[in-house]
Write a protein that holds these residues in place. Structure first.
Motif, PDB file in Angstrom:
ATOM      1  N   TYR A 176       0.872  -1.295  -0.230  1.00 18.12           N
ATOM      2  CA  TYR A 176      -0.114   0.030   0.193  1.00 18.12           C
ATOM      3  C   TYR A 176       1.030   1.333  -0.015  1.00 18.12           C
ATOM      4  O   TYR A 176       1.981   1.199  -0.027  1.00 18.12           O
ATOM      5  CB  TYR A 176      -0.793   0.061   1.251  1.00 18.12           C
ATOM      6  CG  TYR A 176      -1.785  -1.199   1.387  1.00 18.12           C
ATOM      7  CD1 TYR A 176      -2.944  -1.197   0.525  1.00 18.12           C
ATOM      8  CD2 TYR A 176      -1.644  -2.106   2.440  1.00 18.12           C
ATOM      9  CE1 TYR A 176      -3.802  -2.493   0.529  1.00 18.12           C
ATOM     10  CE2 TYR A 176      -2.564  -3.097   2.705  1.00 18.12           C
ATOM     11  CZ  TYR A 176      -3.766  -3.209   1.842  1.00 18.12           C
ATOM     12  OH  TYR A 176      -4.752  -4.226   1.910  1.00 18.12           O
ATOM     13  N   GLY A 177       0.174   2.355   0.064  1.00 18.54           N
ATOM     14  CA  GLY A 177       0.864   3.687   0.490  1.00 18.54           C
ATOM     15  C   GLY A 177       1.018   3.674   2.047  1.00 18.54           C
ATOM     16  O   GLY A 177       0.228   3.611   2.820  1.00 18.54           O
ATOM     17  N   SER A 178       2.197   3.715   2.232  1.00 20.37           N
ATOM     18  CA  SER A 178       2.708   3.672   3.772  1.00 20.37           C
ATOM     19  C   SER A 178       2.988   5.016   4.197  1.00 20.37           C
ATOM     20  O   SER A 178       3.787   6.096   3.421  1.00 20.37           O
ATOM     21  CB  SER A 178       4.005   2.979   4.064  1.00 20.37           C
ATOM     22  OG  SER A 178       4.328   3.023   5.306  1.00 20.37           O
ATOM     23  N   ALA A 179       2.257   5.539   5.279  1.00 21.07           N
ATOM     24  CA  ALA A 179       2.304   7.074   5.825  1.00 21.07           C
ATOM     25  C   ALA A 179       2.939   7.149   7.032  1.00 21.07           C
ATOM     26  O   ALA A 179       2.872   6.572   8.145  1.00 21.07           O
ATOM     27  CB  ALA A 179       0.872   7.444   5.834  1.00 21.07           C
ATOM     28  N   ALA A 222      -1.630   2.742   6.549  1.00 18.97           N
ATOM     29  CA  ALA A 222      -1.394   2.508   4.936  1.00 18.97           C
ATOM     30  C   ALA A 222      -2.770   3.498   4.326  1.00 18.97           C
ATOM     31  O   ALA A 222      -3.798   3.426   4.995  1.00 18.97           O
ATOM     32  CB  ALA A 222      -1.618   1.298   4.399  1.00 18.97           C
ATOM     33  N   SER A 223      -2.414   4.072   3.295  1.00 20.45           N
ATOM     34  CA  SER A 223      -3.590   4.858   2.627  1.00 20.45           C
ATOM     35  C   SER A 223      -3.969   3.825   1.660  1.00 20.45           C
ATOM     36  O   SER A 223      -3.493   3.409   0.802  1.00 20.45           O
ATOM     37  CB  SER A 223      -3.274   6.059   2.086  1.00 20.45           C
ATOM     38  OG  SER A 223      -2.702   6.035   0.901  1.00 20.45           O
ATOM     39  N   VAL A 224      -5.506   3.642   1.682  1.00 23.91           N
ATOM     40  CA  VAL A 224      -6.228   2.752   0.661  1.00 23.91           C
ATOM     41  C   VAL A 224      -7.624   3.369   0.458  1.00 23.91           C
ATOM     42  O   VAL A 224      -8.135   4.251   0.890  1.00 23.91           O
ATOM     43  CB  VAL A 224      -6.582   1.498   1.359  1.00 23.91           C
ATOM     44  CG1 VAL A 224      -5.490   0.821   1.829  1.00 23.91           C
ATOM     45  CG2 VAL A 224      -7.553   1.694   2.687  1.00 23.91           C
ATOM     46  N   GLY A 225      -7.854   3.082  -1.142  1.00 27.72           N
ATOM     47  CA  GLY A 225      -9.139   2.925  -1.573  1.00 27.72           C
ATOM     48  C   GLY A 225     -10.035   4.383  -1.448  1.00 27.72           C
ATOM     49  O   GLY A 225     -10.935   4.499  -2.515  1.00 27.72           O
ATOM     50  N   ARG A 226     -10.008   5.063  -0.730  1.00 27.57           N
ATOM     51  CA  ARG A 226     -11.014   6.360  -0.684  1.00 27.57           C
ATOM     52  C   ARG A 226     -10.162   7.765  -0.538  1.00 27.57           C
ATOM     53  O   ARG A 226      -9.312   7.835   0.469  1.00 27.57           O
ATOM     54  CB  ARG A 226     -11.926   6.196   0.495  1.00 27.57           C
ATOM     55  CG  ARG A 226     -12.747   5.035   0.305  1.00 27.57           C
ATOM     56  CD  ARG A 226     -13.856   5.249  -0.672  1.00 27.57           C
ATOM     57  NE  ARG A 226     -14.781   4.041  -1.103  1.00 27.57           N
ATOM     58  CZ  ARG A 226     -14.486   2.911  -1.758  1.00 27.57           C
ATOM     59  NH1 ARG A 226     -13.149   2.660  -2.141  1.00 27.57           N
ATOM     60  NH2 ARG A 226     -15.125   2.056  -1.634  1.00 27.57           N
ATOM     61  N   TYR A 227     -10.467   8.650  -1.139  1.00 28.80           N
ATOM     62  CA  TYR A 227      -9.394   9.974  -1.114  1.00 28.80           C
ATOM     63  C   TYR A 227     -10.493  10.969  -1.504  1.00 28.80           C
ATOM     64  O   TYR A 227     -11.480  11.045  -2.063  1.00 28.80           O
ATOM     65  CB  TYR A 227      -8.290   9.924  -2.176  1.00 28.80           C
ATOM     66  CG  TYR A 227      -7.643   8.629  -2.372  1.00 28.80           C
ATOM     67  CD1 TYR A 227      -6.551   8.357  -1.529  1.00 28.80           C
ATOM     68  CD2 TYR A 227      -7.954   7.580  -3.265  1.00 28.80           C
ATOM     69  CE1 TYR A 227      -5.730   7.218  -1.597  1.00 28.80           C
ATOM     70  CE2 TYR A 227      -7.056   6.261  -3.208  1.00 28.80           C
ATOM     71  CZ  TYR A 227      -6.196   6.246  -2.642  1.00 28.80           C
ATOM     72  OH  TYR A 227      -5.379   5.097  -2.453  1.00 28.80           O
ATOM     73  N   VAL A 228     -10.195  12.189  -1.074  1.00 33.07           N
ATOM     74  CA  VAL A 228     -11.013  13.310  -1.101  1.00 33.07           C
ATOM     75  C   VAL A 228      -9.763  14.466  -1.398  1.00 33.07           C
ATOM     76  O   VAL A 228      -8.979  14.761  -0.371  1.00 33.07           O
ATOM     77  CB  VAL A 228     -11.869  13.849   0.164  1.00 33.07           C
ATOM     78  CG1 VAL A 228     -12.461  15.241  -0.209  1.00 33.07           C
ATOM     79  CG2 VAL A 228     -12.934  12.803   0.447  1.00 33.07           C
TER      80      VAL A 228
END
Ligand code: G1P
Length: 317
Positions: A176-179, A222-228
């Protein structure tokens, strides 16, 4: 200009659906993965319903050749409607007419598969200078946790961009995107009025990296699947070089947003997903979604549960 938009309401949603679905071959040879059934509805219908319930009224599908079937699903079928009406099959008729209650769906083709960032960039003319949501259809959110609704409320309150965060193990984080994150106290940021949000659910992102090797994982988020996203992201995507896997990565644009001053549309906030989330692009995740949704199905649930109990007994688990 983006700072003026800080409190603009979020009406647009973008659904990237141009991927080949290689993880699901041979199933996805002729049928888009987004059309795989979760009991009796294609996965994408649940995502479109979620977007509608979060208050979006305009959805843009980022599509590709051989994926017209998705648009057909959100269209009328006059002869089938007439046949069901004639046979007085009212429930079935309602099920195929349900798309009328969803946000309007438009589509644009990605053409060349150059990565998720490139897919989202195709939405720039449609969305224009407005904040918008992105919903990855592989990520299925259980309707009991309206995380997107909460993320939109956060954006409307503090501006910038907002990503959904999942608590993961270091091994999982590599996919995933790791933050790297810092907690944001709700009360001091005017976020305490948002329904369903608790302290410990909202973070400021300090750094993000796409699919890091395990020794470079930044945290358990982890950043996943939903973004604004703030429309500033289109400016960034325009010149963003390819990243991990040689693809233009949406995650890399978040790193640029983190580095952009807030009055220019920068800043990224994370909201933790507290409910169930399924990765329906993965075979095991898909089976899990079907079983859990099957158990909860109002008509099928009782029988399905009994069937599973019988199976489990025989399995010697
Ligand atoms: C994409 C994104 C990644 C995100 C993941 C799950 O990766 O690039 O940052 O964490 O979706 O939502 P993909 O799984 O499509 O390779």
């Amino acid at each position: 200009m983006s700072s003026l938009l800080k409190n603009a309401s979020v009406r647009h949603g973008v659904i990237p659906a141009a991927g080949r679905g290689t993880r699901f071959l041979p199933m996805t040879k002729a049928i888009p993965k987004e059309m795989l059934p979760i009991v009796d509805r294609p996965a994408i219908e649940l995502v479109v319903e979620e977007a509608t319930q979060a208050g979006l009224d305009d959805l843009l599908l980022i599509s590709a050749a051989q994926k017209q079937m998705i648009e057909d699903h959100f269209d009328a079928v006059p002869d089938l409607e007439a046949a069901l009406r004639e046979g007085e099959k009212w429930e079935l008729l309602a099920s195929i007419e349900r798309y009328q209650d969803f946000a309007r769906i438009h589509s644009v083709r990605q053409g060349h598969p150059r990565g998720l960032g490139h897919a989202v960039y195709q939405a720039r003319h449609h969305v224009g200078d407005a904040p918008f949501a992105v919903l990855l259809p592989d990520d299925l959110m259980h309707p009991e946790d309206p995380v997107l609704e909460k993320m939109i409320a956060v954006r409307e309150q503090i501006g910038g961009s907002v990503v959904a965060l999942l608590e993961v193990t270091p091994q999982q984080a590599t996919a995933y995107g790791s933050a790297d994150v810092t907690t944001i106290p709700l009360a001091s940021n005017g976020l305490d009025g948002i329904e369903g949000l608790n302290d410990g659910d909202v973070f400021r992102l300090n750094k993000i990296v796409e699919k890091p090797p395990i020794d470079e994982v930044l945290s358990e988020y982890a950043s996943v699947g939903r973004y604004v996203l703030d429309p500033k992201v289109f400016e960034i995507l325009e010149t963003l070089p390819p990243g991990r896997g040689g693809e233009i990565q949406l995650t890399d644009s978040f790193q640029s947003l983190i580095e952009t001053p807030e009055d220019l549309g920068g800043g990224v906030t994370g909201v933790v997903i507290r409910g169930r989330r399924f990765d329906t692009g993965d075979k095991l995740g898909y089976l899990q979604a079907v079983v859990e949704m099957g158990i909860e199905d109002p008509q099928l649930g009782g029988e399905f549960r009994a069937l599973l109990k019988g199976l489990v007994k025989g399995l010697d688990l």
